[in-house]
Scaffold this motif. Structure first.
Motif, PDB file in Angstrom:
ATOM      1  N   ALA A   1       5.123  -1.503   4.771  1.00 45.28           N
ATOM      2  CA  ALA A   1       4.132  -0.656   4.100  1.00 45.28           C
ATOM      3  C   ALA A   1       3.167  -1.500   3.287  1.00 45.28           C
ATOM      4  O   ALA A   1       1.953  -1.246   3.262  1.00 45.28           O
ATOM      5  CB  ALA A   1       4.845   0.351   3.208  1.00 45.28           C
ATOM      6  N   ALA A   2       3.688  -2.508   2.622  1.00 45.73           N
ATOM      7  CA  ALA A   2       2.835  -3.386   1.805  1.00 45.73           C
ATOM      8  C   ALA A   2       1.850  -4.145   2.683  1.00 45.73           C
ATOM      9  O   ALA A   2       0.672  -4.285   2.351  1.00 45.73           O
ATOM     10  CB  ALA A   2       3.698  -4.372   1.018  1.00 45.73           C
ATOM     11  N   ILE A   3       2.324  -4.617   3.819  1.00 47.81           N
ATOM     12  CA  ILE A   3       1.445  -5.375   4.712  1.00 47.81           C
ATOM     13  C   ILE A   3       0.391  -4.455   5.316  1.00 47.81           C
ATOM     14  O   ILE A   3      -0.776  -4.835   5.485  1.00 47.81           O
ATOM     15  CB  ILE A   3       2.284  -6.100   5.775  1.00 47.81           C
ATOM     16  N   ALA A   4       0.793  -3.225   5.625  1.00 45.78           N
ATOM     17  CA  ALA A   4      -0.181  -2.256   6.142  1.00 45.78           C
ATOM     18  C   ALA A   4      -1.261  -1.988   5.089  1.00 45.78           C
ATOM     19  O   ALA A   4      -2.453  -1.873   5.398  1.00 45.78           O
ATOM     20  CB  ALA A   4       0.525  -0.966   6.521  1.00 45.78           C
ATOM     21  N   GLU A   5      -0.822  -1.904   3.827  1.00 46.87           N
ATOM     22  CA  GLU A   5      -1.768  -1.692   2.723  1.00 46.87           C
ATOM     23  C   GLU A   5      -2.757  -2.856   2.653  1.00 46.87           C
ATOM     24  O   GLU A   5      -3.961  -2.668   2.462  1.00 46.87           O
ATOM     25  CB  GLU A   5      -0.972  -1.581   1.416  1.00 46.87           C
TER      26      GLU A   5
ATOM     27  N   LEU B   1      -7.904 -11.196  -1.802  1.00 44.22           N
ATOM     28  CA  LEU B   1      -6.487 -11.564  -1.774  1.00 44.22           C
ATOM     29  C   LEU B   1      -5.631 -10.336  -2.066  1.00 44.22           C
ATOM     30  O   LEU B   1      -5.941  -9.545  -2.955  1.00 44.22           O
ATOM     31  CB  LEU B   1      -6.201 -12.636  -2.828  1.00 44.22           C
ATOM     32  N   VAL B   2      -4.559 -10.166  -1.294  1.00 48.03           N
ATOM     33  CA  VAL B   2      -3.517  -9.194  -1.638  1.00 48.03           C
ATOM     34  C   VAL B   2      -2.217  -9.965  -1.779  1.00 48.03           C
ATOM     35  O   VAL B   2      -1.883 -10.798  -0.927  1.00 48.03           O
ATOM     36  CB  VAL B   2      -3.371  -8.097  -0.560  1.00 48.03           C
ATOM     37  N   VAL B   3      -1.505  -9.692  -2.857  1.00 50.31           N
ATOM     38  CA  VAL B   3      -0.212 -10.330  -3.096  1.00 50.31           C
ATOM     39  C   VAL B   3       0.880  -9.291  -2.899  1.00 50.31           C
ATOM     40  O   VAL B   3       0.839  -8.224  -3.524  1.00 50.31           O
ATOM     41  CB  VAL B   3      -0.127 -10.896  -4.529  1.00 50.31           C
ATOM     42  N   VAL B   4       1.808  -9.580  -2.007  1.00 50.40           N
ATOM     43  CA  VAL B   4       2.994  -8.733  -1.863  1.00 50.40           C
ATOM     44  C   VAL B   4       4.090  -9.434  -2.650  1.00 50.40           C
ATOM     45  O   VAL B   4       4.514 -10.544  -2.290  1.00 50.40           O
ATOM     46  CB  VAL B   4       3.383  -8.566  -0.383  1.00 50.40           C
ATOM     47  N   ALA B   5       4.495  -8.802  -3.746  1.00 45.62           N
ATOM     48  CA  ALA B   5       5.400  -9.480  -4.676  1.00 45.62           C
ATOM     49  C   ALA B   5       6.814  -8.967  -4.509  1.00 45.62           C
ATOM     50  O   ALA B   5       7.035  -7.757  -4.419  1.00 45.62           O
ATOM     51  CB  ALA B   5       4.932  -9.274  -6.106  1.00 45.62           C
TER      52      ALA B   5
ATOM     53  N   GLN C   1       3.290   0.036  -5.991  1.00 45.54           N
ATOM     54  CA  GLN C   1       4.645  -0.205  -5.518  1.00 45.54           C
ATOM     55  C   GLN C   1       4.728   0.300  -4.079  1.00 45.54           C
ATOM     56  O   GLN C   1       4.357   1.454  -3.793  1.00 45.54           O
ATOM     57  CB  GLN C   1       5.657   0.533  -6.393  1.00 45.54           C
ATOM     58  N   ALA C   2       5.169  -0.569  -3.163  1.00 41.44           N
ATOM     59  CA  ALA C   2       5.273  -0.196  -1.751  1.00 41.44           C
ATOM     60  C   ALA C   2       6.720   0.107  -1.403  1.00 41.44           C
ATOM     61  O   ALA C   2       7.646  -0.431  -2.012  1.00 41.44           O
ATOM     62  CB  ALA C   2       4.759  -1.330  -0.869  1.00 41.44           C
ATOM     63  N   ALA C   3       6.887   0.976  -0.408  1.00 40.49           N
ATOM     64  CA  ALA C   3       8.239   1.378  -0.011  1.00 40.49           C
ATOM     65  C   ALA C   3       9.024   0.200   0.579  1.00 40.49           C
ATOM     66  O   ALA C   3      10.221   0.060   0.350  1.00 40.49           O
ATOM     67  CB  ALA C   3       8.152   2.510   1.004  1.00 40.49           C
ATOM     68  N   ASP C   4       8.336  -0.606   1.357  1.00 39.36           N
ATOM     69  CA  ASP C   4       8.984  -1.776   1.960  1.00 39.36           C
ATOM     70  C   ASP C   4       7.906  -2.776   2.377  1.00 39.36           C
ATOM     71  O   ASP C   4       6.714  -2.521   2.180  1.00 39.36           O
ATOM     72  CB  ASP C   4       9.844  -1.366   3.177  1.00 39.36           C
TER      73      ASP C   4
ATOM     74  N   ALA D   1      -7.880  -7.404   3.405  1.00 41.12           N
ATOM     75  CA  ALA D   1      -7.557  -8.680   2.760  1.00 41.12           C
ATOM     76  C   ALA D   1      -7.847  -9.839   3.703  1.00 41.12           C
ATOM     77  O   ALA D   1      -7.613  -9.753   4.908  1.00 41.12           O
ATOM     78  CB  ALA D   1      -6.083  -8.704   2.366  1.00 41.12           C
ATOM     79  N   GLN D   2      -8.376 -10.914   3.153  1.00 35.26           N
ATOM     80  CA  GLN D   2      -8.637 -12.122   3.935  1.00 35.26           C
ATOM     81  C   GLN D   2      -7.541 -13.164   3.727  1.00 35.26           C
ATOM     82  O   GLN D   2      -7.402 -14.082   4.506  1.00 35.26           O
ATOM     83  CB  GLN D   2     -10.000 -12.701   3.539  1.00 35.26           C
ATOM     84  N   LEU D   3      -6.794 -13.019   2.667  1.00 38.28           N
ATOM     85  CA  LEU D   3      -5.633 -13.878   2.410  1.00 38.28           C
ATOM     86  C   LEU D   3      -4.534 -12.969   1.882  1.00 38.28           C
ATOM     87  O   LEU D   3      -4.764 -12.184   0.961  1.00 38.28           O
ATOM     88  CB  LEU D   3      -5.965 -14.974   1.393  1.00 38.28           C
ATOM     89  N   VAL D   4      -3.367 -13.045   2.509  1.00 38.03           N
ATOM     90  CA  VAL D   4      -2.236 -12.216   2.096  1.00 38.03           C
ATOM     91  C   VAL D   4      -1.070 -13.143   1.783  1.00 38.03           C
ATOM     92  O   VAL D   4      -0.681 -13.963   2.625  1.00 38.03           O
ATOM     93  CB  VAL D   4      -1.840 -11.204   3.201  1.00 38.03           C
ATOM     94  N   LEU D   5      -0.529 -12.997   0.585  1.00 38.72           N
ATOM     95  CA  LEU D   5       0.619 -13.794   0.175  1.00 38.72           C
ATOM     96  C   LEU D   5       1.838 -12.871   0.160  1.00 38.72           C
ATOM     97  O   LEU D   5       1.790 -11.797  -0.442  1.00 38.72           O
ATOM     98  CB  LEU D   5       0.392 -14.398  -1.211  1.00 38.72           C
ATOM     99  N   VAL D   6       2.888 -13.287   0.838  1.00 36.93           N
ATOM    100  CA  VAL D   6       4.062 -12.435   0.962  1.00 36.93           C
ATOM    101  C   VAL D   6       5.289 -13.205   0.499  1.00 36.93           C
ATOM    102  O   VAL D   6       5.271 -14.442   0.467  1.00 36.93           O
ATOM    103  CB  VAL D   6       4.267 -11.954   2.420  1.00 36.93           C
TER     104      VAL D   6
END
Lengths: 305, 455
Positions: free
Chosen positions: A227-231, A172-176, A221-224, A237-242
């Motif tokens: 960038a976070a989604i690219a990370e 999991l990656v969380v983009v907060a 910390q992502a620039a935008d 990641a198999q599950l990404v929460l944005v």
């Protein structure tokens, strides 16, 4: 008829207008201290612009009902002037959040003497447990609160198991965004997800970073958002929460746009079930493939002209 | 309480779907009342209302499905006298509205006691001939008795009609097809017939006959003229396709596939017809591209807009209806919209229904909960347990969902009956335009039930 100073468009912000309106309503419609009703509470500063607010209130009312308490007055949402006149009889005030709820709670404490809980609506297992125990102790229902927590957490674990079977071991990656992702990380760990990273869009509070570090969750910390989604993609990641409104298709990953406000209480389980459904079927929907097809046809049509 | 369509309903709707045909129910008024109500709702016609009391054939103000009004003593002593009287009345009707064909359908108890329908029909024909009245065709139609659901009753009755009416020597009509397995019981059937005709015209194919929704007797007479039989709903048409293959040596498509519900299923259905007829691949491809573009032009902006605020992917759905349409809808929701089907409540049973569900599971995997021909209490309990975000069903399921504590906004009309809504506009279920209607319903339910949107 009462006059509420608002300053129109010339003075102050949304906050100032809201605060002024609350003050006026309390002064005009809420009498001073009254004999207490020991198991009655008020709910303060609900978010009238949020379409999901009744669902959040329903969970609060359900939990209070489990304690043997009830809501006397909702200040200010779907409330009558008669109910507002009884606001001073409550045993406790419960703020919806820290932004306006605590402000209103202080105003009411001054006007009526009713104490308030210095906590906002809880989100997730731990926060809900702490909130219930705090409410129970404030209402002298401590034993009932502990009993209720035991029942609710047993039910929580049972419902969680169904979602765990689809999610445990997945990355999991969380983009907060601006909100505290604490409830997300807690739920993810309860579900057996591997929280590979939390990417913040902008700066985060040191206390939040410390809590993540304590849980062993890497944070950046992502620039935008891109960038976070690219990370997230690079991390496999198999599950990404944005954050709300930022969902994109990511090959090989299920992407979920988080609710704009944290789900209240144990309704976080609805999120868990949605994540599980997404994990079971991460493939891109047919309509998105058709959107690409339609776009390619338009492109072909334009280039042939 | 169990409210499931049974064989007799399927048989009556098979006959009543044919213009100029009348289903004469040899049975009690209890059977007649709900069947006539169903037919009048599903196939409304501009006719004068029958009186509430009057002729024994027309009761309760219902002008459709005349009935012999069998009572308990008739079950003991036989109902022949009442059937004779009913046939004499119908055969003696020389008004312009008189039927060209009367199909006698015995309800379950009458089928069991074994009145001699063929003998009675022959006697009635003889009396009519001696009286010199206009000859009206009278047939005994297998109503299915106590065996099977609506689909089985429909196919049995339609087979009886075909054997009596279809001519073996109808001249061939190239690039025409028969559409099999659509009943007036199917919701929006007339819009569906119009949509399927339109789709077929896009590949240069005309419809020779429909069995039986909206068919004329002339169409049934010339069934053997078509190049191909095309099954719409397999439970209602697969058996008929085999029968027509035996009678007229016609090939068929669609008997193994899913109904044309949703974009992919509609495309597959139309492509299969074109390929089975040996049409040029370029003609088929151009038609499919054109149809798809028209649908996407309307659908994609709305899907994209909702996706930004309240995505469909990850939501859950329950579907109630007959196995064929439910299976087709389930594949569309899962593969095209990303909605997981967590509960299926199936009204039909039998080999064709099981085959549809097996086909569905091959495509999308097993559905967590599948209930077969269950009652509304169990429907309510299943909904309360599954708590789907969307419920696709008829008026009964809408009520059961409310009892289960689900919000009214999560309901999407699907299947029948739909007593809670009047629809005056063209709104097919099948085909490309049916896809637009379906997605419209999904988007409105999903947006209305989504708590995540912020103004």
């Amino acid at each position: 008829m009462i006059a509420v100073p608002s300053g129109g468009i010339c003075t102050g912000s949304f906050d100032a207008g809201m605060t002024a309106a609350y003050r006026t309503l309390i002064e005009e419609l809420v009498p001073g201290p009254q004999p207490r009703e020991p198991r009655v509470v008020n709910v303060l500063a609900e978010k009238n612009l949020y379409l999901g607010e009744e669902r959040e209130f329903a969970e609060i009312a359900r939990l209070l009902g489990g304690l043997g308490a009830r809501v006397g007055c909702r200040l200010v949402r779907r409330v009558t002037t008669t109910e507002m006149a009884r606001a001073g009889a409550a045993a406790l005030n419960l703020p919806r959040d820290r932004d306006y709820g605590i402000v209103l709670a202080r105003q009411l404490e001054q006007a009526t003497g009713v104490p308030y809980l210095e906590r906002e609506y809880p989100a997730g297992r731990v926060a809900t447990r702490e909130w219930l125990i705090a409410v129970g102790e404030a209402l002298e229902l401590g034993a009932a609160a502990r009993e209720l927590v035991a029942v609710e957490e047993s039910r929580y674990r049972e419902r969680l198991e169904l979602a765990r079977s689809s999610l445990a071991g997945k990355r999991l990656v969380v983009v907060a965004g601006a909100a505290n992702p604490g409830w997300i990380v807690e739920l993810a760990l309860d579900l057996g997800l591997i929280v590979t990273r939390v990417c913040f869009l902008g700066e985060s509070e040191p206390s939040i970073l410390a809590a993540l570090a304590e849980a062993g969750v890497p944070a950046t910390q992502a620039a935008d958002a891109e960038a976070a989604i690219a990370e997230a993609r690079d991390l496999g990641a198999q599950l990404v929460l944005v954050p709300y409104g930022l969902a994109r298709a990511i090959d090989g990953a299920a992407v979920r746009s988080l609710p704009s406000l944290p789900p209240t209480g144990y309704t976080v389980l609805n999120e868990a079930e949605t994540w599980a459904r997404l994990a079971r079927r991460p493939e891109v929907e047919g309509w998105r493939r058709d959107a690409d097809w339609a776009a390619s046809k338009r492109g072909a049509g334009e280039s042939s002209r | 309480m169990t409210l499931l369509p049974q064989a007799l309903a399927g048989a009556v709707c098979a006959v009543e779907g044919v213009r100029g045909a009348v289903a004469l129910l040899h049975g009690s008024t209890g059977c007649k009342f709900h069947l006539a109500a169903l037919v009048e709702q599903q196939d409304p016609r501009e006719v004068a209302r029958a009186p509430l009391v009057g002729s024994v054939l027309q009761l309760y103000g219902q002008s459709r499905v005349p009935c012999t009004d069998i009572w308990a003593e008739d079950l003991v002593f036989g109902g022949e006298a009442k059937l004779e009287q009913a046939l004499d009345t119908l055969l003696g009707d020389d008004s312009p509205e008189a039927a060209e064909l009367v199909a006698v359908i015995a309800s379950s108890p009458l089928a069991a006691i074994g009145d001699d329908l063929q003998g009675l029909i022959a006697s009635a024909r003889g009396r009519a001939a001696r009286a010199g009245v206009r000859p009206i065709q009278v047939v005994a139609v297998d109503g299915g008795g106590l065996v099977g659901g609506a689909a089985e009753g429909f196919q049995r009755a339609t087979r009886s009609l075909v054997r009596e009416v279809a001519r073996p020597d109808a001249p061939r009509r190239p690039e025409t097809v028969n559409l099999l397995g659509l009943s007036v019981m199917h919701p929006r059937w007339s819009d569906d017939v119009a949509e399927l005709r339109r789709m077929l015209r896009a590949i240069g194919v005309e419809v020779n006959a429909v069995l039986t929704a909206g068919a004329t007797l002339d169409e049934i007479r010339r069934l053997g003229a078509a190049d191909l039989n095309v099954v719409i709903h397999a439970e209602y048409g697969a058996g008929l396709a085999r029968e027509l293959g035996r009678l007229f040596h016609q090939p068929n498509v669609g008997a193994e596939g899913l109904a044309p519900i949703g974009l992919a299923n509609s495309e597959a259905w139309l492509r299969a017809v074109g390929e089975a007829l040996g049409l040029p691949s370029g003609r088929i491809a151009a038609a499919l591209d054109g149809e798809r573009s028209l649908v996407l032009r309307r659908m994609l902006p709305a899907l994209s807009a909702l996706d930004r605020t309240a995505p469909l992917k990850g939501r859950s759905a329950a579907i109630f209806g007959e196995a064929g349409p439910a299976a087709a809808l389930a594949t569309f929701l899962t593969e095209y919209l990303g909605i997981e089907v967590v509960l299926l409540g199936l009204d039909s049973n039998g080999a064709a229904a099981l085959a549809q569900v097996r086909r569905l599971e091959e495509l999308i995997g097993p559905v967590p909960s599948v209930k077969w021909r269950t009652d509304l209490t169990a429907v309510r309990d299943a909904l309360a347990e599954a708590r789907p975000n969307l419920v696709f069903g008829g008026s009964f399921e809408r009520a059961a969902a409310a009892d289960a504590g689900l919000p009214a906004c999560c309901h999407v009309d699907f299947g029948y009956p739909l007593w809670h809504r009047t629809v005056l506009t063209e709104r097919p279920v099948l085909g490309y335009r049916g896809t637009l209607a379906l997605v419209e319903g999904v988007l409105n339910a999903a947006a209305g039930c989504s708590p995540e949107r912020v103004i």
